[in-house]
Every structure is written in structure tokens, then in C-alpha cells.
Design an enzyme around this catalytic site. Structure first.
Site, PDB file in Angstrom:
ATOM      1  N   GLU A 108      -1.071  -1.123  -9.457  1.00 50.67           N
ATOM      2  CA  GLU A 108       0.304  -0.642  -9.632  1.00 50.67           C
ATOM      3  C   GLU A 108       0.654   0.494  -8.663  1.00 50.67           C
ATOM      4  O   GLU A 108       1.786   0.617  -8.225  1.00 50.67           O
ATOM      5  CB  GLU A 108       0.542  -0.191 -11.082  1.00 50.67           C
ATOM      6  CG  GLU A 108       0.361  -1.303 -12.113  1.00 50.67           C
ATOM      7  CD  GLU A 108       1.301  -2.484 -11.921  1.00 50.67           C
ATOM      8  OE1 GLU A 108       2.268  -2.373 -11.152  1.00 50.67           O
ATOM      9  OE2 GLU A 108       1.027  -3.534 -12.546  1.00 50.67           O
ATOM     10  N   HIS A 165       8.233  -5.247  -5.434  1.00 51.68           N
ATOM     11  CA  HIS A 165       7.090  -4.815  -6.245  1.00 51.68           C
ATOM     12  C   HIS A 165       6.153  -5.992  -6.545  1.00 51.68           C
ATOM     13  O   HIS A 165       4.942  -5.910  -6.329  1.00 51.68           O
ATOM     14  CB  HIS A 165       7.603  -4.185  -7.544  1.00 51.68           C
ATOM     15  CG  HIS A 165       6.532  -3.674  -8.441  1.00 51.68           C
ATOM     16  ND1 HIS A 165       6.079  -2.380  -8.388  1.00 51.68           N
ATOM     17  CD2 HIS A 165       5.807  -4.280  -9.402  1.00 51.68           C
ATOM     18  CE1 HIS A 165       5.119  -2.217  -9.275  1.00 51.68           C
ATOM     19  NE2 HIS A 165       4.934  -3.358  -9.921  1.00 51.68           N
ATOM     20  N   GLU A 166       6.731  -7.077  -7.017  1.00 56.08           N
ATOM     21  CA  GLU A 166       5.885  -8.224  -7.381  1.00 56.08           C
ATOM     22  C   GLU A 166       5.285  -8.872  -6.142  1.00 56.08           C
ATOM     23  O   GLU A 166       4.156  -9.385  -6.183  1.00 56.08           O
ATOM     24  CB  GLU A 166       6.681  -9.253  -8.198  1.00 56.08           C
ATOM     25  CG  GLU A 166       7.422  -8.718  -9.435  1.00 56.08           C
ATOM     26  CD  GLU A 166       6.555  -7.933 -10.408  1.00 56.08           C
ATOM     27  OE1 GLU A 166       5.316  -7.996 -10.303  1.00 56.08           O
ATOM     28  OE2 GLU A 166       7.121  -7.226 -11.268  1.00 56.08           O
ATOM     29  N   ASN A 201       2.043 -13.085 -11.277  1.00 51.92           N
ATOM     30  CA  ASN A 201       1.082 -14.203 -11.209  1.00 51.92           C
ATOM     31  C   ASN A 201       0.990 -14.752  -9.790  1.00 51.92           C
ATOM     32  O   ASN A 201       2.002 -15.000  -9.147  1.00 51.92           O
ATOM     33  CB  ASN A 201       1.519 -15.343 -12.121  1.00 51.92           C
ATOM     34  CG  ASN A 201       1.891 -14.870 -13.487  1.00 51.92           C
ATOM     35  OD1 ASN A 201       1.113 -14.240 -14.167  1.00 51.92           O
ATOM     36  ND2 ASN A 201       3.137 -15.132 -13.874  1.00 51.92           N
ATOM     37  N   HIS A 247       2.174  -7.072  -5.040  1.00 51.33           N
ATOM     38  CA  HIS A 247       1.024  -7.397  -5.893  1.00 51.33           C
ATOM     39  C   HIS A 247       0.251  -8.619  -5.402  1.00 51.33           C
ATOM     40  O   HIS A 247      -0.919  -8.793  -5.738  1.00 51.33           O
ATOM     41  CB  HIS A 247       1.494  -7.711  -7.316  1.00 51.33           C
ATOM     42  CG  HIS A 247       1.608  -6.505  -8.202  1.00 51.33           C
ATOM     43  ND1 HIS A 247       0.611  -5.572  -8.315  1.00 51.33           N
ATOM     44  CD2 HIS A 247       2.596  -6.110  -9.046  1.00 51.33           C
ATOM     45  CE1 HIS A 247       0.988  -4.643  -9.187  1.00 51.33           C
ATOM     46  NE2 HIS A 247       2.183  -4.945  -9.637  1.00 51.33           N
TER      47      HIS A 247
HETATM   48 ZN   LIG Z   1       3.373  -4.033 -11.069  1.00 55.05          ZN
END
Ligand SMILES: [Zn+2]
Length: 1087
Positions: free
Chosen positions: A461, A438-439, A398, A442
Site C-alpha cells: 500500500e 492506485h490499483e 486482483n 499494485h
Molecule cells: Zn491499495
């Protein structure tokens, strides 16, 4: 987001165990440590990893998963393969992945995660009216006591052009109860005729009295809902267990990806539809409420009375609904800042503060690094990370409020001796770091620039996974690189099996299809691999510039892959010809599976044929060919003395004179293009949504960058590399420079994700090269050769060629390659362990296993190499098994058995070595010789949990009839197919214990017909994973016959599985008596 289960998080997201970078965190200086210290350190590291990662006995895992088969039968069988596909043949039978007992828990897990209790069709909303802003007022004042939330929403809409349409459609979850609704245009009421809900599509539809006009509308609604409902996943509550009288929640966090925002507020819930949000929340003053943006500090809370306060958040930038997030609870905060001064806050519970230290230190480092790499500042004014309770995925990205499952980022360093503390810390830093990276990635890929449609989820992704590697590579290049190749191997394997391969970009018609598209291999890895392919095709420099362009140009917008290509160079070089980059990649995006290249050489006229097709594993399972060819295998096997003795005879290679020519390497001209920095536009373009959606049909033709190599490093010419594009099925050409006794290697350095098969003689030449000087072939190519040889040769009529090739591993010195070798050799031994060749195979592999052992020892004094075991720690367990099975002294049978017998419940880092040794001690000795251990096991059969799981697995290694019978009874009484299957594939042995298996099947035969039918899911049209693993754990024809006798009617599906297994087991038996027998009979010194 990260994958649904932690066990499914692809290695692609990994972060190495040992970090010594300049991250502001604890730094480890290996060079200054003494040799002894380093050795302890790495050894402990390996041991601890093993303890953490795999010391869950397969049986225990099966018990934990613990679903009794009949329950499963009722639940999952809606999608019937039989209905879809009438002409079912033996080629439609898929054995479970060949991974011993190790994969069982994961396989079952994966299947369960795909189950959806409800499903809804995804219907794209009409584009003639779209929201550009939401005012959302939420009342959380009763969330804790009555699990109730009330909301007022004003959706600002824009209608495009004068339309004949007189309907407004929006997403509305069935759990939302609308209390009031009003539509206004220019301040005036706009009358609605009817309001309907369409529950199957989760839609609300307002029919209007008059058609919509061009201009702005406001749709206002008052609504309410209850939260913490098991069936609605968008709100994850932490419930108060102490109060049994009524259910109470102490906190909650939201996760709307992919399609759950509609279950929290009425909205246009499509990733491509971006809008700004003003959010206000009323809540009890004891709670902290968080959302994507920081609260407006200037504005004093409005007090309704003393208890309540209102938090007003800053307006968000244009964003997708699935990224909106809320959290409420009695959190405490830990604060830091990025280099640019952006506040980074970790929110947790008061009792967990200590465990968030690393996360707090590492998060700003990653954000700084991403800003440096992307040259685009993090766009929001704050970064919140929350360690949530009862969150069901590792992390969710988020925007501005990243939610993690508490355990996935929590770590409290133990207060033990210094070395342990360091090791433990490093293991956990590795685990947490990759998830944060990873987050964090994003926030740009997914949040700032979002895919327009779930079918192109790889734009989120794939990039996030790709940047985890980039971020990791600066600290641990070796581990990061190996993790990439290890996940590439998993991808190639999955995409070769017809029931696993999926195209990266495909139509997703329902919510559950979107949900299950978050696949660790088919989405995360494939996306990452193809983005890397893009980079390799256009050069690193051009790629970086293109990514910056892509992010800047599309900031706050939604995109398709066309927009990505618009930012990339239009053409890609490979060999003399340029190709349009877009057309090259398209096939890779939309085709199912991956290509397979076949190189066939004509050794008389220097001609070569290179062809492509979609790779299908079944083609190389020779036992699946018609009955006639099965018979041929047997026949060939029995008369293969000629094959066996001449196959590797060097005279076969004589008669050709090596011609040496100039090496011609292709140099790519350096291209420099200045990157421009357009200002980030805040305007959200609605027109972009009107672009046609393009999914593309899967074909089996790819545009493939082919590279092949020949020649020797030892000669003055060195190795020659040639490149060209393969666009057609087949191309034939001559290359006069290649001498017939030189091996040709395709796809050197395993650069692109395709398989390569060769004609038999070239395979032999490659195998010979590996034996003579494996360093002539690049280490990454050696990894690919191991995989491809297994794929093309191990189940062919030439399994001995594969066996011969594996033998070179006795000289392999590169740890990364050997880790692939461990998998390959383990699987080979496992396949033939019930044949009379078992002993010969173990003898043949003894030097290989010794070399593995040697590399294991070496890795223990080098932290960088030691960290490679992290990628798949179960390889260490496989090595323990192989060295015991091969009788290597490092197994230390007696020593570890005694140690274990003295303290069977003391689970130190040695435990896996101990229990492996106990199993092999039991198996290789008579019951009298190991009476003490047997008695101990007998007593422990009454225990429970992990103790019991370990006991039954060890007891299954014994030859004591009484103990075996008792064990079989105990296992069968669990009524758990997963437990039966794992018992047959013991975690600690590579042995085949026919007596135990006979008893186990005997016990199963005593079950009622009803239970047996459920066990094997014969009534179902879809075989359950546990049943499939159970059935395919059979190793001999006799065992198969015994199982066949359990039921009179197996149904059409299972009958096919029996046919498959019969062919397979007959093939094993025939090659072990034929070509493999000949192989061992031949003089090994010839090799
Ligand atoms: Zn992801």
C-alpha cells in the site's frame, strides 16, 4: 486495495480535478480560453466540488449512518480499555478530532468499518509442505438460482526433506463443505488417519498414518458452498430484486484480500505462499466468466448440453491466493490496448456502457506510464477492469482482473451547457483517475512482488500510494504536491494521539487485525511518507534504480523489507556522516508514533541542544497538568500584563549584533550506478518463506536526519543550512555563526515527518520572521510551522503567541499555506466562540479572513490553484462561515438569505453560501427582523430527509424561543446521538447559541434513565464515538454542569471525561480572561 469506505480513501491516492495531459482523453487548453471563460470555469469547478463533496449536511449524514445508540451498545464493547489498563487517569481521555461538524460522519464511519462479526486467529501454516500448483475446477451453473457453487481441487504439494511430521494443515473456511478427499504420492494413494476442522482458526488438518516423505503430493478434494451469505465477505453478489419469491443472483465478483480465499476454496492462504493456478469454470452460456488470466482460445468449450459451456483459463504465473479473482455475469465489454499492445478491457452492464468512457481512456495511459517509470513490462497477457455492483470497497487490485465498485469509476457526462459539462467531467476524472492509478500500481507492488506477511503490508500500500503521486505529478504537480503535504499533516496529527498511533510494521494476530490494518493514515499515508523518506535519503536517481532492482530480483516472489533494503544503497548521506540506511529506517517502521524534536538555544553562549522523544499530544495540553499548574495558569493569566506587553516588543531582540559568515551549503556528490537487468525468474523460491519473520519491538528512539537553517535571503550570505544525524536522545553543540536575534528553523521544506518544538524565544523569532517577511521561510516550512505552533502552543500557557503567529496569515499569498491557515484559524475561533473574546478574535482575524477571501477569488481565475480546493472541499465551507462570522461583505447576508427564502429547495452551486448566510442572518438579528425566514423554517420542520436536516440546522441558528424549542424536540425525537452531536456543531455556523443548547439538553433530560444511560454509554466500558462527540461538543462550564445533572451516576470512564472537560473549559475561561485578554488589550500596532 483501496480503503474500505470511499470517504476513507486517503488523499494520498488523489488525482487532480483538471487534467490537460497527453493522455488521449479530452484535452483542455486553458491558455487559449478567454479570461472570462477561465474564471467561470474555475469558479464552477469549485462550486461543483463543494456541491458534490460536502453538501451532505452533517445531520443528514448522521441520519444516514443512523444507528440508535442502544443497538450500538450491545454490539461493540468487547475490547475493554478498563480491563487492559487499570490505572486510568485524565490523560487517557481523548477528545474527538477537533474538526467542527465536518468530521462526524467520517469518524462514525471509520469506527463502524472496524467492527467484525467474526474473528479468527492467524496461525502461520507449517513450512515442511507447501503447494506449488492448484488445479481448480468450478461449477458456477447454479450460482444464480440456488446460490450454490461446487468445486474440485487438486493441490500439488511439495514436502521438504524427510520429516517426522505426519500432518497436513491448510486453510479452510467454515462455509466450505468437503464432500470427498484423497491424498496421493507418486500416483499412489497415501492414507490419512483423520481429518479435522479447526473452525476458530479456519483450518483443516489431515493426520497421516505415515510421516511425510520428501517429494511431491497431490491433495484432491471435492467441495461445495453457498454464496451471497452476509457473513462471508469473499463473494459479492448482485441480487435480483425483481424476484421476491426466491433470492436470485445475477452476477458476482470476488474479493479475497486479505484472508477470504479460504472461504472460496481450500488453500494455503498466506500472501507469501505463491503457486500457479489452472482454472476451469462450468457455467451457463449466457454468462461471461472472468478470472486473472485470459481464457485459452484454442480450446473449444466442452458442452455438457446446449445450455452449459466451460471456460478454461491460461495457467497463472506464481501468485498469492488473495489475488485470485472471479467474476460472472452478463457483462458487455469495451476494449482498448496499451501502447505495447496489451489488451485492456472494461467490463460492465449493457446499460452502463456510456459511463465507462473515461475509465477506458485513462487505464491504458496509466499502465503505459507505470511501465515507463518502472522499466518492467506489465507481466500478464491482459488487463481486465470490471465495474461491479454491490462491491464494498472502491477497488481491488486482483492481478489482471481489477474490480471496482461501479460508482467509483462510473461517470456519464451531463448534457448541459458547455462549461458545466467540462467542470463536471474534470471533477469526476480526478476522482476516478487516482483510483485507477492506485490499483494499477499494485500490479507491480503487491502482485508481482508481494509482502511475505501481512505485517509488512506497507510494501503493497505504501508503494501504491507513492506511485499515485508520481503518476499524478506529471499532470498536476501543484495538486499532487499539496495532497501529499495535506495527508502528511493528517498523519502527524494521528500519530500524536495515543489512541490513534500505530507502528507501520507490527504483529497482526487475528483476521480482524489484518482487516483493520488497511488504515488510510496509519498504513497508506505512513507507508507512502516513509518510502518518500527513503527516496530523499538516497537521491531520486538511486531510488529509481533500486526500485527496478527490487522488482526484477523479487518478481513472482514474496519479500520482506529486508529485500527492499537489499536493493537500495547500503548507506545514506546526511551531513558529514553516512549512516546505514537500514538502521536509519528501522525505527521509523517499527516504532509507534512519530518523533518530536526540541531545539533549545542558549542565547548567551551560542550553544544549542537538540533532543528527540516520541510525541504525545497530552503533554502540550497544559490543562491536563496537575491541579496546581491549572491554578498557575489562572494566576499567570491574571498578572500577565508584563508578558503580554513585552512579548512582541522588538526591544527584546536588541543587544545582539548579527554576525555574517560565509554560507556553507552541503553538496551531495552525484552518484551514478548502472542498473542491470537480470532475467525475471519464474521459479518460486520456497526457501524465502523460511526466513525468520521480523516484526521488531516499538521503541521511542529514532535515527533522525536533522537539518536546520538560519540567516536571511536578503543578506549576501543567504540562508545557511546544516545537516547531521540525531541518533541519541540529546545532542548539545555550539554554532557560532547564528546570531541570537536570528530565528533557527529545523526541518526546512518539511522534508521529514517529525514535529519540531523550539524554546519560547525562538518561537517568537520565527513568528516575527513570519510577520516581517514570511517569504524568508519556505512555503512547506510555513505549513509545518502552522501545525507545530498549534500543537505546541495553542493549548499551552502561551496561546497568545500562537494567536500572534496566525496573524501573519493576513500577508500569506501562497494558496497551499493558506489552506492550512483556514483549518488553523477556524479551529481557534471555534474553541473560543463561547467566551467574551469571541468578538475580539473575529476582529483580529478579519484581515486574515479577508486575505483568504482574496485568495479564493484569485484561485477562481487559475485552474491549477482552483484544483487545490479539491483536496478538502470542506475548507471552502469553513471559509464561508468565517467570513460571515467576521461580518465580511462577501458573506452577502441579505442577498443570499432572500435567494434561499425564495427557493429553499433549489440546490444550485450557491446553496452552501446561501444557507451559511441564512444561519448568520438568523443569529445576528432579532426574531422580529427575520420573521419570514423563521416562519419558513417552522413550516419545514415537518419535512423529512435532507430538507429536514437542513431545516433543523438552520433553525438552531435562530433566537426565536418557540422555534428553538420545537427544533430541540424534533432533534431529540430522532433518538440518534450522532444527530444530537451534529446539531450542536452546525455545519453553517461558528456561533454559539446558548438558548438552543439549553433547550436541547432540556429535551434530553426528559428521556428515561435507561435511554440516557444508553445515550452516553455509561454502562459500557468503551465510549461510543457518537457519545464522545456529543459530550465533547460542550463549550462552557455552565453547559457541562447542565449535562452532569442529566444522570446521577456517570461511571468511572465518563467521570474522567467530565474532569477532562472541566479542566479544558476552565483553561479556556482563564486564558480568555488572562493572557488572551491582555493580548487584545495591548496596542496591536506593536505587532
Ligand atoms: Zn491499495
Amino acid at each position: 486495495m483501496s480503503a474500505t469506505f470511499k470517504s476513507m480513501i486517503p488523499v494520498c491516492e488523489g488525482e487532480p480535478c483538471i487534467r490537460n495531459g497527453s493522455n488521449g482523453g479530452p484535452t483542455v487548453h486553458f491558455r487559449q480560453e478567454s479570461r472570462r471563460r477561465k474564471s467561470d470555469f474555475a469558479r464552477k469547478c469549485i462550486a461543483v466540488i463543494l456541491l458534490h463533496a460536502i453538501f451532505l449536511f452533517a445531520i443528514l449524514a448522521a441520519l444516514i449512518i443512523g444507528h440508535w445508540i442502544s443497538e450500538e451498545n450491545q454490539k461493540m464493547n468487547n475490547r475493554t480499555m478498563l480491563e487492559k489498563k487499570r490505572n486510568f487517569t485524565v490523560s487517557d481521555v481523548f477528545p474527538p478530532p477537533p474538526d467542527g461538524g465536518f468530521g462526524i460522519a467520517e469518524q462514525l464511519h471509520a469506527i463502524r468499518s472496524n467492527k467484525m462479526s467474526t474473528d479468527a486467529l492467524l496461525v502461520p501454516l507449517p513450512l515442511y509442505i507447501l503447494p506449488y500448483h492448484y488445479d481448480l475446477q468450478l461449477d458456477f451453473s447454479q450460482f444464480d438460482t440456488t446460490l450454490f457453487i461446487r468445486g474440485n481441487i487438486s493441490i500439488h504439494l511439495e514436502s521438504y526433506g524427510n520429516s517426522t511430521e505426519d500432518e497436513i494443515q491448510f486453510h479452510l473456511g467454515p462455509n466450505i463443505k468437503i464432500e470427498r478427499m484423497r491424498l496421493r504420492k507418486d500416483g499412489k494413494k497415501f492414507y490419512a488417519k483423520t481429518f479435522k476442522r479447526e473452525e476458530s482458526k479456519k483450518l483443516g488438518r489431515i493426520s497421516l498414518r505415515d510421516p511425510l516423505q520428501k517429494g511431491k503430493y497431490i491433495l484432491e478434494m471435492a467441495y461445495n458452498m453457498t454464496i451471497c451469505d452476509e457473513d462471508v465477505d469473499g463473494v459479492r453478489c448482485s441480487l435480483d430484486n425483481q424476484n421476491n419469491s426466491s433470492l436470485k443472483s445475477t452476477s458476482f465478483t470476488t474479493k479475497f484480500e486479505p484472508t477470504l480465499a479460504r472461504a472460496f476454496f481450500p488453500c494455503w492462504d498466506e500472501p507469501g505462499v505463491k503457486a500457479t493456478f489452472n482454472i476451469t469454470v462450468k457455467h451457463h452460456k449466457k454468462y461471461t466468466v472472468l478470472s486473472n488470466m485470459p481464457p485459452i482460445e484454442q480450446r473449444k468449450p466442452i458442452d455438457w448440453n446446449e445450455q452449459w459451456k466451460t471456460t478454461v483459463f491460461q495457467t497463472t504465473p506464481p501468485m498469492s491466493t488473495y489475488l485470485l479473482a472471479f467474476a460472472i455475469g452478463e457483462f458487455v465489454k469495451l476494449e482498448t490496448r496499451t501502447e505495447r499492445g496489451i489488451p485492456v478491457t472494461v467490463w460492465t452492464y449493457p446499460e452502463d456502457v456510456m459511463s465507462m468512457k473515461f475509465t477506458l481512456e485513462y487505464a491504458p495511459v496509466i499502465f503505459d506510464r507505470l511501465e515507463d517509470a518502472l522499466e518492467i513490462p506489465y507481466p500478464l497477457p491482459k488487463i481486465d477492469l470490471i465495474a461491479a455492483r454491490n462491491f464494498h470497497v472502491g477497488g481491488m487490485e486482483n492481478w489482471g482482473l481489477i474490480v471496482f465498485e461501479f460508482a467509483s469509476i462510473a461517470y456519464t457526462p451531463p448534457i448541459t451547457d458547455h462549461v458545466n459539462e467540462t467542470v463536471d467531467r474534470m471533477y469526476n476524472e480526478f476522482r476516478i483517475g487516482k483510483l485507477i492509478a492506485h490499483e494499477a500500481a499494485h500490479q507491480w507492488f503487491g502482485n508481482l512482488v508481494t509482502m511475505r506477511d501481512w505485517s509488512e503490508l506497507f510494501l503493497n500500500e505504501g508503494f501504491a500510494t507513492f506511485y499515485v503521486y508520481e503518476m499524478m505529478s506529471s499532470e498536476r504537480p501543484v495538486t499532487a504536491q499539496f495532497e501529499y503535504y495535506d495527508s502528511l499533516a493528517a498523519l502527524v496529527a494521528a500519530q500524536s494521539e495515543e489512541d490513534h498511533r500505530l507502528s507501520l510494521v507490527r504483529e497482526l494476530a487475528t483476521e480482524s487485525q489484518v482487516e483493520s490494518s488497511f488504515h488510510p493514515t496509519n498504513l497508506y499515508t505512513k507507508g507512502c511518507v516513509l518510502i518518500r523518506m527513503l527516496r530523499d535519503l538516497v537521491s531520486d536517481f538511486d531510488f529509481k534504480a533500486a526500485v527496478r532492482r527490487y522488482l526484477r530480483k523479487n518478481a513472482y516472489r514474496s519479500v520482506s523489507r529486508d529485500d527492499l533494503f537489499a536493493s537500495l544503497p547500503a548507506y545514506a548521506d546526511h551531513g558529514a556522516e553516512q549512516e546505514k540506511l537500514f538502521s536509519v529506517l528501522e525505527g521509523w517502521f517499527v516504532n509507534e508514533g512519530l518523533p518530536e524534536i526540541t531545539l533549545i538555544r542558549n542565547y548567551d553562549n551560542e550553544m544549542m541542544t537538540i533532543s528527540q522523544k516520541k510525541t504525545v499530544h497530552h503533554e502540550y495540553r497544559s490543562f491536563l497538568k496537575d491541579r496546581k499548574s491549572v491554578a498557575t495558569v489562572r494566576y499567570r493569566g491574571s498578572r500577565s500584563a508584563e508578558d503580554g506587553s513585552t512579548l512582541f516588543d522588538d526591544t527584546l531582540f536588541d543587544g545582539y549584533i548579527e554576525r555574517k559568515k560565509d554560507k556553507r551549503r552541503k553538496h551531495r556528490p552525484a552518484r551514478r550506478k548502472a542498473s542491470t537487468t537480470p532475467p525475471i525468474s519464474l521459479i518460486s523460491r520456497r526457501d524465502e518463506l523460511r526466513k525468520p519473520r521480523r516484526v521488531g519491538a516499538s521503541q521511542d528512539l529514532w535515527t533522525i536526519p536533522i537539518t536546520y537553517m538560519f540567516g536571511s535571503l536578503k543578506t549576501s550570505e543567504g540562508q545557511v543550512i546544516r545537516e547531521f544525524w540525531l541518533k541519541n536522545r540529546t545532542v548539545s553543540f555550539g554554532d557560532a555563526e547564528i546570531s541570537p536575534n536570528q530565528a533557527v528553523l529545523v526541518n526546512p521544506e518539511w522534508k521529514y515527518s517529525y514535529r519540531v518544538n523550539y524554546d519560547l524565544l525562538n518561537w517568537k523569532l520565527l513568528a516575527r520572521t513570519l510577520h516581517q517577511n514570511h517569504l524568508e521561510i519556505n512555503d512547506k516550512s510555513r505549513m509545518q510551522l502552522l501545525l507545530d505552533a498549534e500543537y505546541f502552543l495553542s493549548n499551552s500557557v502561551n496561546p497568545h503567541l500562537y494567536l500572534y503567529l496566525l496573524g501573519y496569515l493576513a500577508h500569506e499569498t501562497k494558496m497551499e499555506v493558506m489552506l492550512f491557515g483556514i483549518d488553523a484559524v477556524y479551529r481557534f475561533i471555534d474553541v473560543f466562540k463561547a467566551t467574551q473574546l469571541n468578538k475580539a478574535i473575529l476582529v483580529y482575524f478579519e484581515p486574515v479572513i479577508s486575505q483568504m477571501d482574496h485568495l479564493l477569488n484569485e484561485s477562481q481565475v487559475d485552474a491549477e490553484t482552483a484544483s487545490l480546493w479539491l483536496v478538502k472541499p470542506e475548507r471552502l465551507a469553513k471559509l464561508y462561515q468565517m467570513r460571515c462570522a467576521a461580518g465580511l461583505p462577501s458573506c452577502k447576508n441579505d442577498y443570499y438569505t432572500q435567494k434561499w427564502s425564495r427557493a429553499p429547495d433549489e440546490w444550485t452551486e450557491d446553496v452552501h453560501k446561501q444557507v451559511t448566510a441564512v444561519c448568520h442572518q438568523l443569529f445576528t438579528n432579532t426574531p422580529d427582523e427575520v420573521k419570514t425566514v423563521q416562519d419558513l423554517l417552522d413550516n419545514r420542520l415537518h419535512s423529512s430527509g435532507a430538507k429536514w436536516a437542513l431545516t433543523v440546522q438552520l433553525a438552531a441558528c435562530s433566537h426565536g424561543q418557540k422555534l428553538l424549542r420545537k427544533t430541540a424536540r424534533a432533534i431529540v425525537s430522532t433518538k440518534n446521538a450522532a444527530v444530537y452531536a451534529s446539531a450542536l456543531q452546525s455545519d453553517f455556523s461558528l456561533h454559539y447559541n446558548p438558548t438552543f443548547r439549553k433547550y436541547l439538553w432540556n429535551e434530553i433530560s426528559k428521556m428515561s434513565n435507561f435511554e440516557k444511560t444508553a445515550l452516553f454509554s455509561t454502562n459500557s466500558t468503551n465510549i461510543l464515538p457518537a457519545s464522545r462527540i456529543l459530550l465533547h461538543s460542550v463549550k462552557t462550564i455552565d453547559e457541562l454542569q447542565q449535562i452532569r445533572g442529566l444522570l446521577t451516576n456517570w461511571g468511572p470512564l465518563l467521570t474522567l471525561h467530565f474532569e477532562y472537560l472541566e479542566r479544558y473549559l476552565l483553561w479556556i475561561s482563564s486564558v480568555s480572561q488572562g493572557v488572551l485578554h491582555q493580548f487584545f488589550a495591548a496596542d496591536l500596532s506593536n505587532f
